[in-house]
Write an enzyme that holds these catalytic residues in place. Sequence first.
Site, short mmCIF file in Angstrom:
data_model
loop_
_atom_site.label_atom_id
_atom_site.label_comp_id
_atom_site.label_asym_id
_atom_site.label_seq_id
_atom_site.Cartn_x
_atom_site.Cartn_y
_atom_site.Cartn_z
CG ASP A 8 46.11 38.05 35.67
OD1 ASP A 8 45.86 39.27 35.84
OD2 ASP A 8 46.82 37.62 34.75
CG ASP A 127 44.77 41.64 25.08
OD1 ASP A 127 45.48 42.39 25.76
OD2 ASP A 127 43.63 41.28 25.43
#
Length: 237
Positions: A8, A127
Amino acid sequence: MILFPAIDILEGRAVRLLHGERDAVTDYGVPLERAKLWADAGAQFLHVVDLNGAFGGKSTIDKTVEQIAKLGVRVQSGGGLRTMQEIDSRISAGAARVVLGTACARDPALFHAAVQKYGDKIVAGIDAKKGKLALNGWTEHSDIDALAFGARMHDLGVRYAVFTDIGRDGALSGVNAEETARMADTGLSVIASGGIHDDFDLRCLRDKGVYGAILGRSIYEGTIDLKKAIEEYSHVE
């Protein structure tokens, strides 16, 4: 399973966030150096996310994706891809797959066009928190049922989905294997994300037939030995 070490990227650095909170960040250095470590451990895929893009800013990691792809590892990448031009650019940079999250719900015309153009290179990013979709880098919560949304993605012809339990992400609290398996029941090949802590979590996912797993803080902190996990759980696709 396919194991996807995660990189990330926030402000040009490899980081991990706790529960997706931008202020709860741990810095792990240069993204390309991390990519080399995971590639040397045997990873066939890396999951590379542009957090600046996910939080609503301009996506700026195409050059990094290009450098990582040159290592000989396949890249699955997302974060802030909200136009066809950005999707085209990420794939041209070397991404084997791109993950579209917010665009799935907010811009169905774009998502459908991307699936029509790129097929299995398009991955649905689902998500969820307490069973409901979260959008815009998890900063917005909706009343859209995550499982129903997954079924809709499958009906649109999507093959792969990354399913993240936000409440467990970055916390090493254990994967939500039951909910992940329910998402897989929609017909999607589901890549589990969030909370994966150790070998027990990987066994749970494998035993439930889950397609893949994204490994974040567990491999950065050493609660999972990536090389050993790849040897035991991963298959070549």
